[in-house]
Design a protein around this motif. Structure first.
Motif, PDB file in Angstrom:
ATOM      1  N   LYS A 180       0.897  -1.104  -0.084  1.00 21.28           N
ATOM      2  CA  LYS A 180       0.278   0.139  -0.068  1.00 21.28           C
ATOM      3  C   LYS A 180       0.874   1.078  -0.189  1.00 21.28           C
ATOM      4  O   LYS A 180       0.615   2.152  -0.673  1.00 21.28           O
ATOM      5  CB  LYS A 180      -0.939   0.053   1.323  1.00 21.28           C
ATOM      6  N   GLU A 181       1.967   1.146   0.683  1.00 17.55           N
ATOM      7  CA  GLU A 181       2.890   2.307   0.749  1.00 17.55           C
ATOM      8  C   GLU A 181       3.524   2.656  -0.294  1.00 17.55           C
ATOM      9  O   GLU A 181       3.830   3.926  -0.891  1.00 17.55           O
ATOM     10  CB  GLU A 181       3.761   2.257   2.049  1.00 17.55           C
ATOM     11  N   ARG A 182       3.893   1.672  -0.999  1.00 17.90           N
ATOM     12  CA  ARG A 182       4.457   1.759  -2.508  1.00 17.90           C
ATOM     13  C   ARG A 182       3.554   2.205  -3.593  1.00 17.90           C
ATOM     14  O   ARG A 182       4.095   3.257  -4.279  1.00 17.90           O
ATOM     15  CB  ARG A 182       5.265   0.237  -2.784  1.00 17.90           C
ATOM     16  N   ALA A 183       2.623   1.937  -3.499  1.00 17.69           N
ATOM     17  CA  ALA A 183       1.447   2.442  -4.426  1.00 17.69           C
ATOM     18  C   ALA A 183       1.179   3.965  -4.096  1.00 17.69           C
ATOM     19  O   ALA A 183       0.902   4.673  -4.955  1.00 17.69           O
ATOM     20  CB  ALA A 183       0.170   1.539  -4.134  1.00 17.69           C
ATOM     21  N   ALA A 184       1.278   4.414  -2.807  1.00 23.27           N
ATOM     22  CA  ALA A 184       0.978   5.595  -2.582  1.00 23.27           C
ATOM     23  C   ALA A 184       1.901   6.528  -2.569  1.00 23.27           C
ATOM     24  O   ALA A 184       1.936   7.885  -2.914  1.00 23.27           O
ATOM     25  CB  ALA A 184       0.783   5.701  -0.878  1.00 23.27           C
ATOM     26  N   PHE A 185       3.149   6.069  -3.452  1.00 28.55           N
ATOM     27  CA  PHE A 185       4.400   7.070  -3.677  1.00 28.55           C
ATOM     28  C   PHE A 185       3.861   7.891  -4.963  1.00 28.55           C
ATOM     29  O   PHE A 185       4.456   9.145  -4.870  1.00 28.55           O
ATOM     30  CB  PHE A 185       5.617   6.113  -3.965  1.00 28.55           C
TER      31      PHE A 185
END
Length: 576
Positions: free
Chosen positions: A552-557
């Motif tokens: 999820k954090e990688r996608a939020a980049f």
């Protein structure tokens, strides 16, 4: 700056691997207390009265947490640039670098260059992104797409450790300056600084702190401009003639010390070459990295980017800050050579045969102040003394504000209250923290009076470079960075920088008194190693993190990148 604060720069020399006389472990605490300087006290009283009036004015404008932390975002780029310069042109820079130049000539520039080179990094990598992503503290930026509790806990830890070491150095510096110049007792000076700083921050917040910084920066820039002008005027405005005189003075001192004319000539000429402070390439690289990247991780500097209304003003503030700081450091070099030619040759100030300033341990740190007396008499001497004191006061206020915001905004509002704290309660916690930090700073300042505190400033830079900077850099610029990587890597950088500094020669031997050669870590600055540990830790634990949260954090980049580059959405979340 104070005998001891300057002992800061003095043993920043030690940190750099120096064996310089400046950092030679003189117990600055024993510096002779001089007769009360009434001119300096009068100047100091005028400055304090003026800044207290500013605090009263600022208090009327400080109604919310945004006002308290970031002056409501209403500071212009030019004003903020001056305030950043004020934060950065600390008394250690003013008195420390000029004393280092007096002792070692060309080599004293390593501090100027190291401090200055950090600013392009902030200009091109940080300033705009910080303003677009942040609200009050650098944790807002580092934790933009991460789980809040762990990243805030790390950010607050890094901030408080950096602030603590910086605060102790500033408080001890203030005490020693007043002890040397005003004739007051050391503990009284520390209490006065602590009390004034608490008044500025408690009632005026960032608005008062910013304007105190701006006024101090203008006074300091005017003061050093006049000093440099008057020094050059003695040599028909020929830098070459100034340097030649400096070489001849150092040569004469070497002859008086019993050296042959050939050896003395070589000693004099060494003033214009490098090699006095740093003896090996690894120490040079490590020390340089601490100064450069530490700048981009200092919480009280990063916090200033949230005081401007938008990213354009953030860039402008870095441009102005770099301009003023660069100008300041060029003048400091001239003043350092002025100390060689005007102070070391004057029997009133120095033992001319030995080439040392009179007055006992630590008085080399008063080189710039004595140059002021040489070129401007007692009135200008009093003015420069008061400005040096004001410098400490303003830096201490900025440090305290960044520490208070770490506790109230990062820990209380975000971690404990899960983002549900109202502005009034957050402000209350911030003011309680300010009081606590103020009392702690006074107590530690008194406790560390006779301690060699030089390593504390270097440690603050090394920690900022090893912990805060890697987390900030990777979280903003690397899409695969995760909460786990940032927190574990950040703590590895934090712990290793503290640990390696404690077991280095500058602390293990020089400060703790262990036998020479017994230090576990051979280099005086840990940044090359601890910064690498921090970056590798962030990278390794991020790529090993395969959890759903990490995905999820990688996608939020992508969303973070758009906002950091364009500022879209920044206004609504900026708190202004």
């Amino acid at each position: 700056m104070s005998s001891k604060q300057l002992k800061t720069l003095a043993a920043l020399a030690a940190l750099a691997g120096a064996g310089s006389a400046l950092a030679a472990g003189a117990d600055v605490g024993q510096a002779a207390k001089q007769a009360t300087n009434w001119t300096a006290i009068a100047m100091f009283a005028i400055f304090v009265a003026g800044t207290l009036w500013i605090t009263k004015w600022a208090a009327a404008k400080t109604r919310s947490a945004a006002d308290f932390y970031t002056a409501g975002g209403g500071i212009t780029g030019f004003q903020n640039g001056l305030a950043i310069a004020g934060d950065y042109m600390s008394a250690a820079s003013f008195l420390g670098i000029s004393a280092a130049v007096m002792a070692s000539g060309y080599d004293g520039l390593i501090y100027s260059i190291g401090f200055l080179v950090g600013w392009p990094i902030i200009t091109f990598l940080m300033a705009e992104r910080l303003r677009n992503l942040g609200k009050f503290t650098f944790a807002d930026v580092a934790g933009y797409r991460f789980k809040q509790t762990p990243i805030r806990a790390f950010a607050a830890s890094g901030t408080l450790v950096v602030v603590a070491f910086y605060l102790i150095a500033q408080m001890v510096g203030a005490g020693q300056l007043i002890k040397l110049l005003f004739g007051l007792e050391y503990w009284m000076a520390v209490v006065i600084v602590g009390a004034l700083m608490m008044v500025y921050v408690l009632f005026g917040g960032m608005t008062a702190t910013t304007w105190v910084q701006i006024i101090k920066a203008v006074l300091l820039l005017c003061g050093v401009s006049f000093m440099a002008f008057m020094v050059l005027a003695q040599f028909n405005f020929s830098p070459e003639a100034l340097f030649a005189k400096g070489v001849s003075v150092k040569t004469a001192i070497a002859i008086a010390a019993g050296k042959t004319p050939e050896e003395a000539a070589k000693t004099g000429l060494s003033l214009m070459g490098p090699g006095g402070f740093i003896k090996d390439p690894i120490s040079a690289i490590s020390f340089g990295m601490a100064l450069m990247f530490g700048t981009a991780g200092l919480p009280h500097i990063l916090m200033r980017f949230f005081t401007v209304p938008d990213a354009k003003e953030a860039r402008k503030s870095v441009f102005w800050a770099t301009t003023w700081i660069g100008y300041f450091y060029i003048l400091i070099f001239i003043i350092g050579f002025g100390a060689i030619t005007l102070v070391l040759t004057n029997p009133e100030f120095a033992d001319t045969a030995k080439g040392v300033i009179k007055g006992g341990a630590g008085t080399a740190n008063m080189a710039a102040v004595l140059v002021a007396k040489s070129v401007g008499g007692d009135v200008f001497f009093g003015f420069i003394s008061a400005v040096a004191f004001a410098t400490i006061l303003a830096v201490v206020a900025g440090l305290t504000l960044s520490g208070a915001s770490a506790v109230s905004h990062d820990l209380y509002a975000t971690v404990f209250k899960k983002g549900k704290a109202d502005s009034a309660s957050e402000l209350r916690v911030s003011r309680i923290t300010t009081l606590t930090l103020g009392v702690l700073a006074v107590v530690l300042g008194i406790v560390f009076e006779k301690q060699n505190i030089a390593f504390m400033v270097s440690l603050a830079f090394a920690i900022a470079a090893s912990a805060n900077f890697p987390v900030l850099f990777m979280s903003v610029l690397w899409k695969d960075c995760t909460t786990k990587g940032a927190v574990i890597g950040g703590f590895l950088g934090l712990i290793s920088s503290v640990g390696l500094t404690v077991v280095s020669p500058s602390v293990w031997e020089a400060t703790l008194g262990n036998p020479k050669g017994s230090a576990w870590f051979p280099y005086t600055s840990p940044a090359l190693f601890s910064m690498t540990i921090g970056f590798v830790g962030i990278w390794l634990f991020s790529i090993l993190d395969r959890s759903a949260q990490a995905t999820k954090e990688r996608a939020a980049f992508a969303v973070q990148q758009v906002r950091s580059e364009t500022g879209l959405g920044a206004a609504g979340a900026s708190g202004h």
